[in-house]
Design an enzyme around this catalytic site. Structure first.
Site, PDB file in Angstrom:
ATOM      1  N   LYS A 288       1.138   0.109   6.456  1.00  0.00           N
ATOM      2  CA  LYS A 288       1.220   1.248   5.537  1.00  0.00           C
ATOM      3  C   LYS A 288       2.552   1.153   4.807  1.00  0.00           C
ATOM      4  O   LYS A 288       3.626   1.250   5.415  1.00  0.00           O
ATOM      5  CB  LYS A 288       1.128   2.553   6.320  1.00  0.00           C
ATOM      6  CG  LYS A 288       1.275   3.797   5.486  1.00  0.00           C
ATOM      7  CD  LYS A 288       0.168   3.953   4.442  1.00  0.00           C
ATOM      8  CE  LYS A 288      -1.057   4.601   5.041  1.00  0.00           C
ATOM      9  NZ  LYS A 288      -2.148   4.743   4.011  1.00  0.00           N
TER      10      LYS A 288
ATOM     11  N   HIS B  80     -11.791   2.608   5.609  1.00  0.00           N
ATOM     12  CA  HIS B  80     -10.593   3.425   5.632  1.00  0.00           C
ATOM     13  C   HIS B  80     -10.578   4.302   6.879  1.00  0.00           C
ATOM     14  O   HIS B  80     -11.628   4.604   7.442  1.00  0.00           O
ATOM     15  CB  HIS B  80     -10.621   4.291   4.357  1.00  0.00           C
ATOM     16  CG  HIS B  80      -9.670   5.433   4.343  1.00  0.00           C
ATOM     17  ND1 HIS B  80     -10.060   6.736   4.613  1.00  0.00           N
ATOM     18  CD2 HIS B  80      -8.351   5.479   4.064  1.00  0.00           C
ATOM     19  CE1 HIS B  80      -9.004   7.526   4.497  1.00  0.00           C
ATOM     20  NE2 HIS B  80      -7.967   6.802   4.155  1.00  0.00           N
TER      21      HIS B  80
END
Lengths: 421, 421
Positions: free
Chosen positions: A192, A319
């Site tokens: 991330k 996701h």
């Protein structure tokens, strides 16, 4: 035989402890919110599901749950119609705090999804078959997931240090990867990004590649970069990424980056509904779509999305938001049934210590979860845990997710606007 | 509980009487060929299906049927894999004589389709639910079909006149429509064109419009026309057609016509597989796709196609070959479950006098068939009729469909090449 109809729906919002994971718009709050859905039917069978936990979403779930009473639990298409009519064009927030407001259609689909999954759980239990069999059957017995690396603080302000430690350097992110791969056996890594400067994140990816030369890597800055920055980063990471996820905002910006980037672009931000697919294909905005049954409208809609991706030569991945075991089971079943879901799935699973399901149904081995073979989703509620996490929801003081506001409460100068670089 | 596995597959080719219906490549032979598929399982439940009946297709069905033994009847994805491996890239004919050779992928899908439908029939029977419930449930209780008008000879050569009479004039086609609407109550009309000159067929459409001003009309010349002729006909029929079907061959030619035609173009000839959809969308070749589970790969693949059409703003209708009741049941179930299948479906149903199913399960009223609510497809074999039609297959002398060759056997000067005008 009269069809099994929905007699009652119980929505239980829950909160579970979440570490201070950093992203492009702020930092995870001390608790992640989810809702647990129980759909009771006239056959005495109850279906489970898990969805977003922000208060407005929970209110919508409550309202639609009442409206679904009496419907045939096999007629999920009718359930969708009733959901749409009940919500009547209401527009909601995105439930994960990253893409802002969503459309009326999106609100319907993310509400309906919660009930579709529960209905499939009921159907599978009635039939004595796992949910994947209602979607055409499993093409794989084990579903691979990806390690999900986060930059993070060492603790929430005022709290004791968490067990994951502070991660704000290249060395610390490689160490986090090493620990996560060692525990779970993941065969893919997602970082991330959008947290440190692009240069620092490039260094992190290059260090991960050096440390794990055989593991595919992904970087997701959540649209923190301009088109120019995105192209620059993409070029500097040539050969280093399986895909680059949402470097910049919008279908047009993504297409500009895609034309220059040496690796595929993936998205769960500029393509979040079926209405985004035609322009994305036309513009060439992304090569990989990240599905998510929670907002695409359930497991069969993910199959629909898979058909579109297969037809238009788009890759398909998945996701994840912070989630519990019921969602993991649903993700695993649909991923088992979709032949062209060939990328390891995202999951926040390693970042939590508690759950609402009985332990043992879902186990990571070599980075993959064996597809449950028990009827339905194959998971059962732990009633004590559910009560505990619901009590936490009642008392934790959070009613929606807002990573930016939380970060600003600690660092008033923080500006959550994107793109940042 | 061990999953219900396939223990045996029985393929029974059948032939049923077919009138001398004219089309762009010739005339229907005296018998239409189909195959009836029975899939027996370890639970003692047998699933039914119906497919093409040409000898090479039947041979493929036999071969794949043996290979499917032992497979879980819920794992249709695995059944598809085994079908592909068993056929090993073999290329077949199209099974309806109009589009010529089909691809290896198409051969796999039209073979697999026969078994997918039978597997869904088994699943529905095991669950006590109609097949449409395995596809998300019915969004409509009745499925509308279209009248399917044909120019025709009064009899097959050497045979007694059939009950439908000769139809080669404007007046006769209007009379045919009147009779068919009176009997079945259809609310839409399709005229099979490409038989008479474009001018005569324009006159026929205009006469039908005058006779039935409230009924949507379609014209399908099966690519009998050049691009220029197609555009000319389309302009002369402005305001007169719900859609114009396959006026000219190929994705590029269709796109050229589509740019100039005042009505939507539909196709079941230039888009016959998922690989055709991306170029068709890119070129703008058609506005309406005619699905057909027999060659798109089964009922779930039709749902996939529907998702693609919905996503790319394409209309969805349904194609028909000469068929019996098992196919009509399958068509009805999938059409009931697909929300965006909004056009009345094609069917050759009125052109036959016999069947292999017990009468009564499928009845036309006001042009629509009520969706069966019995478990599975909701139809049962009439064993005597099956034996009779199989004996007919054995003795009728036909092993494949070839409308051109049959017409040339009567009229040696006939040239089946297209486009003709």
């Amino acid at each position: 035989m009269s069809p099994p109809s929905i007699t009652n729906v119980i929505i239980t919002p829950v909160a579970f402890a979440d570490p201070p994971l950093l992203n492009a718009v702020g930092v995870h709050e001390p608790f992640a919110l989810r809702s647990i859905i129980e759909v009771e039917t006239s056959d005495g069978v109850t279906g489970l599901s898990e969805s977003y936990g922000d208060a407005r979403h929970v209110e919508r779930l409550d309202r639609v749950g009442v409206a679904l009473r009496g419907l045939d639990v096999f007629s999920t298409t009718r359930m969708l119609e009733v959901t749409a009519v009940t919500l009547g064009g209401a527009v909601g927030a995105d439930g994960h705090g990253l893409t802002g407001q969503i459309s009326a259609a999106g609100t319907v689909l993310r509400t309906f999804s919660a009930f579709e999954v529960a209905a499939l759980d009921v159907q599978g239990k009635l039939l004595g078959r796992p949910v994947c069999d209602l979607l055409g059957g499993a093409v794989r017995d084990r579903v691979p997931f990806s390690a999900y690396l986060f930059y993070k603080w060492g603790s929430h302000p005022g709290a004791a240090p968490d067990r994951y430690g502070e991660v704000l350097s290249v060395e610390a992110i490689v160490e986090q990867a090493r620990a996560m791969l060692s525990t779970y056996g993941f065969g893919a890594i997602k970082l991330k990004g959008g947290v440190l400067s692009p240069g620092e994140e490039i260094d992190a990816v290059l260090a991960l590649r050096d440390a794990f030369p055989l593991i595919p890597l992904r970087l997701d800055p959540n649209t923190a970069w301009s088109v120019a920055t995105s192209i620059d980063v993409a070029r500097r990471l040539e050969g280093g990424l399986e895909y680059l996820e949402d470097p910049t905002p919008g279908l047009v910006g993504m297409a500009e980056v895609a034309r220059e980037a040496p690796m595929p672009l993936a998205t769960n931000m500029c393509v979040v509904g079926f209405e985004d697919l035609a322009p994305a294909v036309s513009l060439g905005s992304a090569a990989v779509i990240l599905s998510d049954h929670h907002y695409w409208g359930g497991l069969r809609k993910v199959c629909d999305l898979a058909a579109v991706c297969d037809t238009f030569d788009l890759g398909l991945s998945m996701h994840s938001n912070s989630h519990l075991g019921i969602s993991l089971a649903a993700m695993t079943h649909v991923a088992a049934a979709v032949p062209n879901l060939t990328y390891a799935l995202d999951t926040h699973w390693p970042w939590k210590d508690e759950d609402v399901i009985e332990a043992g149904a879902l186990v990571f081995r070599d980075g993959a979860v064996a597809v449950p073979t028990a009827p339905g989703l194959g998971v059962e509620l732990d009633r004590d845990a559910l009560a505990r996490l619901h009590e936490r929801y009642r008392t934790c003081g959070l009613t929606e997710r807002n990573d930016t506001r939380y970060r600003q409460s600690i660092d008033p100068a923080y500006d959550g606007h994107l793109p940042r670089w």
